[in-house]
Design an enzyme around this catalytic site. Sequence first.
Site, mmCIF file in Angstrom:
data_model
loop_
_atom_site.group_PDB
_atom_site.id
_atom_site.type_symbol
_atom_site.label_atom_id
_atom_site.label_comp_id
_atom_site.label_asym_id
_atom_site.label_seq_id
_atom_site.Cartn_x
_atom_site.Cartn_y
_atom_site.Cartn_z
ATOM 1 N N GLU A 47 -11.380 -40.812 2.067
ATOM 2 C CA GLU A 47 -10.359 -41.743 1.540
ATOM 3 C C GLU A 47 -9.345 -42.042 2.651
ATOM 4 O O GLU A 47 -8.983 -41.148 3.430
ATOM 5 C CB GLU A 47 -9.641 -41.044 0.379
ATOM 6 C CG GLU A 47 -8.441 -41.803 -0.192
ATOM 7 C CD GLU A 47 -7.623 -40.941 -1.185
ATOM 8 O OE1 GLU A 47 -7.555 -39.700 -1.017
ATOM 9 O OE2 GLU A 47 -7.050 -41.534 -2.118
ATOM 10 N N LYS A 132 -9.379 -47.988 -6.086
ATOM 11 C CA LYS A 132 -9.086 -46.749 -6.828
ATOM 12 C C LYS A 132 -8.377 -47.024 -8.154
ATOM 13 O O LYS A 132 -7.341 -47.701 -8.192
ATOM 14 C CB LYS A 132 -8.229 -45.838 -5.951
ATOM 15 C CG LYS A 132 -7.958 -44.453 -6.513
ATOM 16 C CD LYS A 132 -7.250 -43.594 -5.465
ATOM 17 C CE LYS A 132 -6.989 -42.183 -5.903
ATOM 18 N NZ LYS A 132 -6.348 -41.394 -4.814
ATOM 19 N N CYS A 182 -11.198 -40.078 -4.470
ATOM 20 C CA CYS A 182 -10.402 -38.869 -4.646
ATOM 21 C C CYS A 182 -10.176 -38.479 -6.105
ATOM 22 O O CYS A 182 -11.062 -37.963 -6.754
ATOM 23 C CB CYS A 182 -9.086 -38.988 -3.882
ATOM 24 S SG CYS A 182 -8.331 -37.359 -3.655
ATOM 25 N N ASN A 207 -8.539 -36.853 -0.109
ATOM 26 C CA ASN A 207 -7.482 -36.175 0.660
ATOM 27 C C ASN A 207 -6.792 -35.269 -0.335
ATOM 28 O O ASN A 207 -5.958 -35.726 -1.117
ATOM 29 C CB ASN A 207 -6.427 -37.180 1.140
ATOM 30 C CG ASN A 207 -6.834 -37.966 2.349
ATOM 31 O OD1 ASN A 207 -6.680 -37.523 3.480
ATOM 32 N ND2 ASN A 207 -7.346 -39.158 2.112
HETATM 33 N N1 CDV Z 1 -5.530 -38.469 -2.962
HETATM 34 C C1 CDV Z 1 -5.647 -37.948 -4.196
HETATM 35 O O1 CDV Z 1 -6.013 -38.650 -5.133
HETATM 36 N N2 CDV Z 1 -5.326 -36.658 -4.358
HETATM 37 C C2 CDV Z 1 -5.300 -35.969 -5.608
HETATM 38 C C3 CDV Z 1 -4.252 -34.900 -5.577
HETATM 39 C C4 CDV Z 1 -2.880 -35.457 -5.568
HETATM 40 C C5 CDV Z 1 -4.367 -33.957 -6.733
HETATM 41 C C6 CDV Z 1 -6.640 -35.349 -5.967
HETATM 42 O O2 CDV Z 1 -7.056 -35.491 -7.120
HETATM 43 O O3 CDV Z 1 -7.244 -34.669 -5.148
#
Ligand code: CDV
Length: 355
Positions: A47, A132, A182, A207
């Site tokens: 990401e 996203k 993510c 990330n």
């Molecule tokens: N970049 C993200 O979406 N990170 C989230 C963190 C904040 C929990 C994740 O779900 O990994």
Amino acid sequence: MARIITVGAAQLGPLQLKDTKANAIARMIRLLERARVRGVELVVFPELALTTFFPRHFHENLEDADHWFEQTMPSPDTEPLFAAARKYGIGFHLGYAEIAHEADETGVVRKRRFNTSILVNGTGDIVLKYRKVHLPGHAEYDHRRCIQHLEKRYFEVGNLGFPVIRAPMGGLSGLNMGMMICNDRRWPEAWRVLGLQGVEMVTLGYNTPSTNQSAATQTGGGFEAPHLRVAHSHLSIQAGCYQNATFAVATAKAGVEDGCELFGHSIIVNPQGEIMAQATSWDDELITADCNLEQVQLGRSTIFNFAEHRRPEAYARITDQTGAVEPPVWVRPSNPSESDASSSLTRVDDRKAAS
Ligand code: CDV
């Protein structure tokens, strides 16, 4: 003939504030070269792979954050990555921050910002774009947090749904591919929407900090042990693959980036939910796996034969409702003839409505 594709998760070590996009692209091209040597046909990058995870930095004026974003794709910075992929005939998934000048839901064309990923095939064509949907974090500076997570400030909720495309990839004339970014991986609804389109390969970048940075934990609202952070990430991906009979390549950024530790642990998972390969460093690292697409058939033809066994009439709450609602409260029936559970619950609901 067997349908087999060799895939790679190209984990990136940290990208610091001082690193340029050209630095990041040079590292990605080195990973592509390693992928070529190892016969990889599709490489997945993390990401927001071109920069440090910039939502940890607050800009009062959104325009001051524009340098983190790409206005075209390929952009001048990413063109060398496209050229390398074309040269080696390797497909790739790239996560980046996107500025688009397009109409919003009211029809007004304006400058819009998304957390985006694309799938590019070995001829350099973009075959799929995803924005996203599940944006974590907050929109305003939060004084309770040591490290900010301003995704809700910098990005709009993705407006493309969870698309799946069948397109040539590597030696395959057609592969059903979908993407997540993510936090999406933690939401079973996202996996199921991809599963309902026959996805065979989910590519996703992330990330994720090694410790829970949320305001709730910083103000005594709970504790999540660091080892469970990785477990929860893997659990979500393995369950998503098993329940939707798909492969997934999940690629992290890893290591101490810009003062924040990211846990890495990139994985490739098969349709039985097994981890086929896992990164062990906190640096640039390529892990690979040979994915035999025949393996999606077992789940699809037995337990997760959706056409046979799904019961959408029982799932209305999934799309009708966002937050959880309190359940009815059971009360002992005064009349023994009303002792079955449904009649007592009905009576409680009636009582609530009357009061
Ligand atoms: N970049 C993200 O979406 N990170 C989230 C963190 C904040 C929990 C994740 O779900 O990994």
